[in-house]
Motif scaffolding. Structure first.
Motif, PDB file in Angstrom:
ATOM      1  N   GLN A 111     -11.490  -6.896  -1.473  1.00  0.00           N
ATOM      2  CA  GLN A 111     -11.853  -7.065  -0.062  1.00  0.00           C
ATOM      3  C   GLN A 111     -13.376  -7.122   0.099  1.00  0.00           C
ATOM      4  O   GLN A 111     -13.896  -7.958   0.834  1.00  0.00           O
ATOM      5  CB  GLN A 111     -11.264  -5.929   0.791  1.00  0.00           C
ATOM      6  CG  GLN A 111     -11.767  -5.870   2.217  1.00  0.00           C
ATOM      7  CD  GLN A 111     -11.435  -7.083   3.067  1.00  0.00           C
ATOM      8  OE1 GLN A 111     -10.666  -7.950   2.677  1.00  0.00           O
ATOM      9  NE2 GLN A 111     -12.017  -7.155   4.238  1.00  0.00           N
ATOM     10  N   LEU A 141       1.092 -10.985  -3.540  1.00  0.00           N
ATOM     11  CA  LEU A 141       0.289 -10.315  -2.510  1.00  0.00           C
ATOM     12  C   LEU A 141       1.010 -10.350  -1.161  1.00  0.00           C
ATOM     13  O   LEU A 141       1.070  -9.344  -0.446  1.00  0.00           O
ATOM     14  CB  LEU A 141      -1.081 -10.980  -2.419  1.00  0.00           C
ATOM     15  CG  LEU A 141      -2.146 -10.298  -1.588  1.00  0.00           C
ATOM     16  CD1 LEU A 141      -2.410  -8.875  -2.071  1.00  0.00           C
ATOM     17  CD2 LEU A 141      -3.435 -11.118  -1.639  1.00  0.00           C
ATOM     18  N   LYS A 142       1.581 -11.507  -0.823  1.00  0.00           N
ATOM     19  CA  LYS A 142       2.357 -11.618   0.414  1.00  0.00           C
ATOM     20  C   LYS A 142       3.574 -10.698   0.374  1.00  0.00           C
ATOM     21  O   LYS A 142       3.877 -10.018   1.362  1.00  0.00           O
ATOM     22  CB  LYS A 142       2.803 -13.063   0.649  1.00  0.00           C
ATOM     23  CG  LYS A 142       1.682 -13.992   1.041  1.00  0.00           C
ATOM     24  CD  LYS A 142       2.166 -15.434   1.101  1.00  0.00           C
ATOM     25  CE  LYS A 142       1.017 -16.391   1.311  1.00  0.00           C
ATOM     26  NZ  LYS A 142       1.445 -17.797   1.234  1.00  0.00           N
ATOM     27  N   THR A 151       2.411  -7.068   0.739  1.00  0.00           N
ATOM     28  CA  THR A 151       1.923  -6.834   2.104  1.00  0.00           C
ATOM     29  C   THR A 151       3.076  -6.793   3.097  1.00  0.00           C
ATOM     30  O   THR A 151       3.136  -5.917   3.960  1.00  0.00           O
ATOM     31  CB  THR A 151       0.904  -7.924   2.488  1.00  0.00           C
ATOM     32  OG1 THR A 151      -0.150  -7.931   1.531  1.00  0.00           O
ATOM     33  CG2 THR A 151       0.320  -7.666   3.862  1.00  0.00           C
ATOM     34  N   ASP A 152       3.998  -7.733   2.990  1.00  0.00           N
ATOM     35  CA  ASP A 152       5.157  -7.761   3.886  1.00  0.00           C
ATOM     36  C   ASP A 152       5.988  -6.487   3.775  1.00  0.00           C
ATOM     37  O   ASP A 152       6.499  -5.976   4.778  1.00  0.00           O
ATOM     38  CB  ASP A 152       6.041  -8.972   3.599  1.00  0.00           C
ATOM     39  CG  ASP A 152       5.419 -10.287   4.021  1.00  0.00           C
ATOM     40  OD1 ASP A 152       4.395 -10.279   4.744  1.00  0.00           O
ATOM     41  OD2 ASP A 152       5.953 -11.343   3.605  1.00  0.00           O
ATOM     42  N   ASN A 185       4.066  -3.763   5.733  1.00  0.00           N
ATOM     43  CA  ASN A 185       3.427  -4.173   6.976  1.00  0.00           C
ATOM     44  C   ASN A 185       3.547  -3.117   8.074  1.00  0.00           C
ATOM     45  O   ASN A 185       2.578  -2.824   8.776  1.00  0.00           O
ATOM     46  CB  ASN A 185       4.016  -5.502   7.458  1.00  0.00           C
ATOM     47  CG  ASN A 185       3.358  -6.006   8.716  1.00  0.00           C
ATOM     48  OD1 ASN A 185       2.145  -6.179   8.773  1.00  0.00           O
ATOM     49  ND2 ASN A 185       4.170  -6.259   9.737  1.00  0.00           N
ATOM     50  N   SER A 230       1.046  -0.122   8.574  1.00  0.00           N
ATOM     51  CA  SER A 230      -0.316  -0.380   9.024  1.00  0.00           C
ATOM     52  C   SER A 230      -0.536   0.140  10.440  1.00  0.00           C
ATOM     53  O   SER A 230       0.384   0.160  11.264  1.00  0.00           O
ATOM     54  CB  SER A 230      -0.586  -1.882   8.998  1.00  0.00           C
ATOM     55  OG  SER A 230      -1.839  -2.173   9.570  1.00  0.00           O
TER      56      SER A 230
END
Length: 156
Positions: free
Chosen positions: A16, A134-135, A138-139, A142, A145
């Motif tokens: 990041q 990565l998707k 992350t999914d 999610n 978050s």
């Protein structure tokens, strides 16, 4: 104890940092002073004209209470216009200006090049695999978050 470089969180944070540095380098070279979050907001308003600020926050996984500051800066730059919603007087709807459209058109190649630089250590297959994983990762988390990604109402 594991080596710090074996912790995904540490590596994600480092990537990041690198991603933000590369992003700023590329967009500054294109003549712009815009952040990754501002670019994401501008891009989403471009694909969802007339959305309200709360929906925009969900579309870019950004905190609803601080999206107003992002929008304020884009309005100040002349990239977005904001008006009171005809259907909900509490909501503010957003539209891209001609200046915003021109900026997005010039910014997009720089941002796309930044993505290539960020993943320059990977070949094409590795890049596809990395993005897919990565998707997926992350999914899967999610909803953990503080600002989860949410589709636009018409996308649901």
């Amino acid at each position: 104890m594991k080596d710090l470089n074996d912790f995904p969180g540490h590596l994600i944070r480092r990537l990041q940092q690198i991603a933000v540095a590369v992003f700023h380098s590329e967009v500054e070279a294109a003549g712009f002073d815009i952040t990754p979050v501002q670019f994401a907001a501008l891009s989403r308003v471009g694909t969802h004209p007339g959305i309200d600020q709360a929906t925009l926050a969900g579309l870019i996984a950004y905190d609803r209470t601080t999206i107003a500051g992002v929008v304020d800066r884009l309005v100040t730059k002349g990239f977005l216009s904001r008006e009171i919603s005809a259907s909900d007087r509490r909501a503010r709807v957003l539209h891209m200006t001609e200046t915003g459209r021109a900026a997005l058109e010039r910014l997009t190649p720089a941002v796309e090049h930044a993505q290539t630089v960020m993943l320059s250590g990977l070949d094409e297959t590795e890049t596809e695999d990395f993005l897919r994983l990565l998707k997926k990762a992350t999914d899967a988390v999610n909803d953990l978050s503080r600002a989860p990604l949410r589709p636009a109402p018409k996308d649901r």
